[in-house]
Design a protein around this motif. Structure first.
Motif, PDB file in Angstrom:
ATOM      1  N   ARG A  91       0.816  -1.216   0.000  1.00 18.32           N
ATOM      2  CA  ARG A  91       0.000   0.000   0.000  1.00 18.32           C
ATOM      3  C   ARG A  91       0.849   1.264   0.000  1.00 18.32           C
ATOM      4  O   ARG A  91       0.304   2.359   0.147  1.00 18.32           O
ATOM      5  N   SER A  92       2.146   1.159  -0.102  1.00 21.39           N
ATOM      6  CA  SER A  92       2.968   2.357  -0.157  1.00 21.39           C
ATOM      7  C   SER A  92       2.664   3.104  -1.453  1.00 21.39           C
ATOM      8  O   SER A  92       2.330   2.498  -2.473  1.00 21.39           O
ATOM      9  N   PRO A  93       2.744   4.432  -1.445  1.00 17.50           N
ATOM     10  CA  PRO A  93       2.384   5.192  -2.648  1.00 17.50           C
ATOM     11  C   PRO A  93       3.332   4.911  -3.795  1.00 17.50           C
ATOM     12  O   PRO A  93       4.507   4.590  -3.600  1.00 17.50           O
ATOM     13  N   VAL A  94       2.819   5.020  -5.008  1.00 17.07           N
ATOM     14  CA  VAL A  94       3.653   4.922  -6.193  1.00 17.07           C
ATOM     15  C   VAL A  94       4.084   6.336  -6.559  1.00 17.07           C
ATOM     16  O   VAL A  94       3.287   7.272  -6.500  1.00 17.07           O
ATOM     17  N   THR A 117      -9.820   2.728 -10.231  1.00 19.88           N
ATOM     18  CA  THR A 117      -9.653   1.277 -10.292  1.00 19.88           C
ATOM     19  C   THR A 117      -9.727   0.687  -8.887  1.00 19.88           C
ATOM     20  O   THR A 117      -9.385   1.355  -7.897  1.00 19.88           O
ATOM     21  N   PRO A 118     -10.147  -0.574  -8.760  1.00 18.17           N
ATOM     22  CA  PRO A 118     -10.382  -1.156  -7.428  1.00 18.17           C
ATOM     23  C   PRO A 118      -9.154  -1.209  -6.528  1.00 18.17           C
ATOM     24  O   PRO A 118      -9.271  -1.039  -5.305  1.00 18.17           O
ATOM     25  N   THR A 267       8.246  -5.142  -9.528  1.00 15.40           N
ATOM     26  CA  THR A 267       7.247  -6.115  -9.086  1.00 15.40           C
ATOM     27  C   THR A 267       6.096  -5.423  -8.358  1.00 15.40           C
ATOM     28  O   THR A 267       5.272  -6.087  -7.715  1.00 15.40           O
ATOM     29  N   SER A 268       6.015  -4.100  -8.488  1.00 15.10           N
ATOM     30  CA  SER A 268       4.982  -3.330  -7.789  1.00 15.10           C
ATOM     31  C   SER A 268       3.626  -3.529  -8.457  1.00 15.10           C
ATOM     32  O   SER A 268       3.465  -3.274  -9.653  1.00 15.10           O
ATOM     33  N   GLY A 273      -0.747  -1.618 -12.119  1.00 16.77           N
ATOM     34  CA  GLY A 273      -2.079  -1.054 -12.293  1.00 16.77           C
ATOM     35  C   GLY A 273      -2.063   0.256 -13.041  1.00 16.77           C
ATOM     36  O   GLY A 273      -2.918   0.521 -13.899  1.00 16.77           O
ATOM     37  N   LEU A 274      -1.069   1.109 -12.747  1.00 18.36           N
ATOM     38  CA  LEU A 274      -0.950   2.376 -13.449  1.00 18.36           C
ATOM     39  C   LEU A 274      -0.630   2.153 -14.925  1.00 18.36           C
ATOM     40  O   LEU A 274      -1.179   2.828 -15.812  1.00 18.36           O
TER      41      LEU A 274
END
Length: 281
Positions: A91-94, A117-118, A267-268, A273-274
């Protein structure tokens, strides 16, 4: 090789002088000279040509400088990304980096779509000067970057294309050249009294020339408005223009491809997702 040796070598190469490099590293000159000589013996290659004024790189030295910088950046990236991942697993920010003042509308669409997005996590946006984005991605200060080919080096990254567009000349309104329906690049870069701004190089320095040093697009557009320069930018820059500026299409400028880029070994899940959102856009 040890990272310490690589840092020693890169510092000497950047300073072109062992004494100045020693001062920068905070060590004495003799052990630094011995470390470089030991590195040369181990590699079986002369890395520097020694002169009374300092040192210059040999061909093997230029190769090691290029590869060594990449290796040190990878080590820094591993440390930074590991520290960030410890904040909160998954859950760390991208961290997204982009040029200040560029691709604003496109970036807003991307971030809004991703936020819906979910599995979206927070996105921290780092706006920086031109030429900083790719190095920030390589050394781990950022997880993803918005880059522009052919100006940014995207080698070694995975990318997804966001848009392809033409380039235009932006110049002061009322200038005699503002009435032109189109120009060539040669014409645009040789308008009397409007020298092109100088973009920063990879090492942060600026090439010689009469134009102002470009640090961000807001700054340079104000200088255009004041009649001090003209600038060539992607056509999407029209959306952020203020009054007193004119746009002239360029007939022979290469197209600009805007991409979202990330390290291929990432591997994030957030980066994935982005990237998926960017591909859908």
């Amino acid at each position: 090789m040890e990272t310490r040796e690589l840092r020693y070598f890169v510092t000497v190469a950047e300073e072109s002088h062992v004494g100045r490099a020693a001062d920068r590293l905070g060590i004495a000159q003799p052990p630094l000279s011995r470390a470089i000589a030991q590195l040369e013996r181990r590699l079986g290659a002369q890395l520097f040509v020694r002169t009374p004024r300092g040192v210059t790189l040999t061909q093997p030295g230029e190769t090691l400088l290029r590869e060594g910088r990449a290796a040190l950046a990878a080590v820094e990236a591993a440390e930074r990304r590991t520290r960030r991942s410890a904040v909160g697993v998954g859950r760390s920010p991208v961290i997204l980096t982009a040029k200040a003042g560029a691709s604003s509308e496109l970036m807003l669409k991307l971030l809004d779509s991703y936020a819906g997005t979910p599995d979206a996590v927070a996105v921290e946006v780092l706006l920086s000067a031109p030429a900083h984005q790719a190095p920030m991605l390589r050394d781990g200060r950022a997880d993803v970057a918005i880059l522009h080919r052919p100006f940014d080096d995207t080698s070694g990254f995975d990318v997804v294309e966001l848009q392809v567009e033409e380039q235009v000349l932006i110049l002061p309104g009322g200038h005699p050249a503002s009435s032109r329906s189109s120009m060539t690049v040669a014409e645009a870069t040789s308008i009397p009294g409007l020298p092109m701004p100088r973009w920063p190089q990879l090492d942060g320095s600026y090439p010689d020339g009469p134009g102002p040093e470009l640090r961000d697009l807001t700054q340079v557009l104000q200088l255009v408005q004041l009649g001090r320069t003209a600038v060539v930018l992607p056509d999407s820059a029209r959306a952020d223009l203020r009054g007193g500026l004119t746009v002239v299409p360029l007939s022979d400028a290469p197209q600009v491809t805007t991409v979202l880029a990330w390290p291929p070994h990432s591997t994030s899940l957030a980066v994935a997702g982005l990237a998926r959102t960017a591909a859908e856009l």
